[in-house]
Design a protein around this motif. Structure first.
Motif, PDB file in Angstrom:
ATOM      1  N   ILE A   7       0.814  -1.266  -0.049  1.00 41.22           N
ATOM      2  CA  ILE A   7      -0.088  -0.051  -0.075  1.00 41.22           C
ATOM      3  C   ILE A   7       0.928   1.237   0.224  1.00 41.22           C
ATOM      4  N   ARG A   8       0.417   2.404  -0.511  1.00 40.20           N
ATOM      5  CA  ARG A   8       1.067   3.594  -0.614  1.00 40.20           C
ATOM      6  C   ARG A   8       0.478   4.335   0.761  1.00 40.20           C
ATOM      7  N   ARG A   9       1.150   4.394   1.875  1.00 38.70           N
ATOM      8  CA  ARG A   9       0.711   5.037   3.021  1.00 38.70           C
ATOM      9  C   ARG A   9       0.302   6.557   2.656  1.00 38.70           C
ATOM     10  N   ARG A  10      -0.903   6.774   3.783  1.00 36.91           N
ATOM     11  CA  ARG A  10      -1.491   8.270   3.534  1.00 36.91           C
ATOM     12  C   ARG A  10      -1.624   8.587   4.924  1.00 36.91           C
ATOM     13  N   ASN A  11      -1.706   9.847   5.218  1.00 40.00           N
ATOM     14  CA  ASN A  11      -2.117  10.345   6.506  1.00 40.00           C
ATOM     15  C   ASN A  11      -1.568   9.681   7.756  1.00 40.00           C
ATOM     16  N   THR A  12      -0.281   9.083   7.858  1.00 37.77           N
ATOM     17  CA  THR A  12       0.291   8.671   8.745  1.00 37.77           C
ATOM     18  C   THR A  12       1.577   8.424   8.577  1.00 37.77           C
ATOM     19  N   VAL A  13       2.400   7.812   9.388  1.00 37.29           N
ATOM     20  CA  VAL A  13       4.075   7.697   9.465  1.00 37.29           C
ATOM     21  C   VAL A  13       4.540   7.373   8.149  1.00 37.29           C
ATOM     22  N   GLN A  14       5.451   7.944   7.681  1.00 38.45           N
ATOM     23  CA  GLN A  14       5.943   7.434   6.296  1.00 38.45           C
ATOM     24  C   GLN A  14       5.021   7.597   5.169  1.00 38.45           C
ATOM     25  N   SER A  15       4.084   8.680   5.214  1.00 35.72           N
ATOM     26  CA  SER A  15       2.948   9.087   4.242  1.00 35.72           C
ATOM     27  C   SER A  15       3.691   9.103   2.990  1.00 35.72           C
ATOM     28  N   GLY A  16       3.071   8.624   1.901  1.00 37.37           N
ATOM     29  CA  GLY A  16       3.723   8.653   0.283  1.00 37.37           C
ATOM     30  C   GLY A  16       4.631   7.597   0.313  1.00 37.37           C
ATOM     31  N   MET A  17       5.141   6.649   1.372  1.00 42.25           N
ATOM     32  CA  MET A  17       5.954   5.637   0.992  1.00 42.25           C
ATOM     33  C   MET A  17       5.048   4.365   0.838  1.00 42.25           C
ATOM     34  N   ILE A  18       5.584   3.222   0.339  1.00 44.38           N
ATOM     35  CA  ILE A  18       5.124   1.969   0.078  1.00 44.38           C
ATOM     36  C   ILE A  18       5.399   0.894   1.284  1.00 44.38           C
ATOM     37  N   SER A  19       4.497   0.436   1.755  1.00 39.17           N
ATOM     38  CA  SER A  19       4.776  -0.746   2.943  1.00 39.17           C
ATOM     39  C   SER A  19       3.766  -1.866   2.737  1.00 39.17           C
ATOM     40  N   LEU A  20       3.881  -2.905   3.457  1.00 38.27           N
ATOM     41  CA  LEU A  20       2.956  -3.720   3.562  1.00 38.27           C
ATOM     42  C   LEU A  20       1.725  -3.516   4.434  1.00 38.27           C
ATOM     43  N   PRO A  21       0.592  -3.888   4.193  1.00 36.85           N
ATOM     44  CA  PRO A  21      -0.438  -3.599   5.116  1.00 36.85           C
ATOM     45  C   PRO A  21      -0.223  -4.126   6.507  1.00 36.85           C
ATOM     46  N   GLY A  22      -0.610  -3.320   7.360  1.00 37.01           N
ATOM     47  CA  GLY A  22      -0.526  -3.651   8.994  1.00 37.01           C
ATOM     48  C   GLY A  22      -0.695  -2.562  10.040  1.00 37.01           C
ATOM     49  N   GLY A  23      -0.828  -3.121  11.197  1.00 38.25           N
ATOM     50  CA  GLY A  23      -1.218  -1.915  12.218  1.00 38.25           C
ATOM     51  C   GLY A  23      -1.397  -2.784  13.430  1.00 38.25           C
TER      52      GLY A  23
END
Length: 192
Positions: free
Chosen positions: A71-87
């Motif tokens: 996912i491309r992260r949004r409104n959170t830490v590392q916004s705009g970067m790609i990560s695996l989904p998680g929380g």
């Protein structure tokens, strides 16, 4: 807001919990040990790791290659970067349930928690334990449409060369693509 500690940012509300004694409210000294001992009421408070569920969702591509959902992260830490989904794992939730929930919330994936297995675990220097789970592979043609949401602006299929927001995600993806996929055995409910 977030507090930057080491290589990871923790939500400010989590860190505030450790600034004052939960019994009498006295502020702890700056560099408190674990357990924290209150200078006023002499109670002890233990700081335990915070569990984070991260999901590896393999995708069979039409050209016989395999990828992972990112996912491309949004409104959170590392916004705009790609990560695996998680929380974060919610209280009373298994890590499989958390991984399935995060996959649904962030990437619009529907995964049965009972089919999720353990892939790897890692600790950060910030007191977080990452629980990397793996779901059974899906075919790209079977993916539901993605709708941008509060946490993710885009769902992507990533490969070993895709730069990710955190080195630990990059390491786990490399392990996956090198064929060290761990057991696809579901975790049992009693291992909460």
């Amino acid at each position: 807001g977030y507090i930057q500690r080491g290589t990871c940012s923790l939500p400010e509300e989590i860190m505030k919990e450790f600034l004052h004694c939960p019994y009498c409210g006295t502020r702890y000294r700056e560099r408190e040990t674990n357990p924290s001992r209150c200078t006023s009421c002499h109670s002890e408070t233990w700081r335990n790791p915070i569990p984070v569920a991260v999901i590896l969702q393999p995708i069979f591509l039409p050209d016989q290659r395999i990828g992972l959902i990112g996912i491309r992260r949004r409104n959170t830490v590392q916004s705009g970067m790609i990560s695996l989904p998680g929380g974060f794992v919610n209280f009373g939730e298994t890590c499989q349930e958390a991984a399935a929930r995060e996959a649904r919330e962030e990437a619009n994936l529907s995964i049965d928690p009972s089919r999720i297995g353990l892939f790897d675990t890692a600790n950060t220097d910030d007191g977080i334990i990452l629980i990397f789970s793996i779901a059974p592979p899906l075919h790209e043609k079977d993916l539901m449409d993605f709708v941008p949401n509060f946490e993710a602006s885009e769902r992507l299929i990533i490969n070993v060369q895709t730069p990710l927001a955190w080195p630990i995600h990059q390491r786990v993806c490399r392990l996956f693509f090198e064929g060290r996929t761990g057991a696809l055995l579901p975790l049992q409910g009693e291992h909460r």
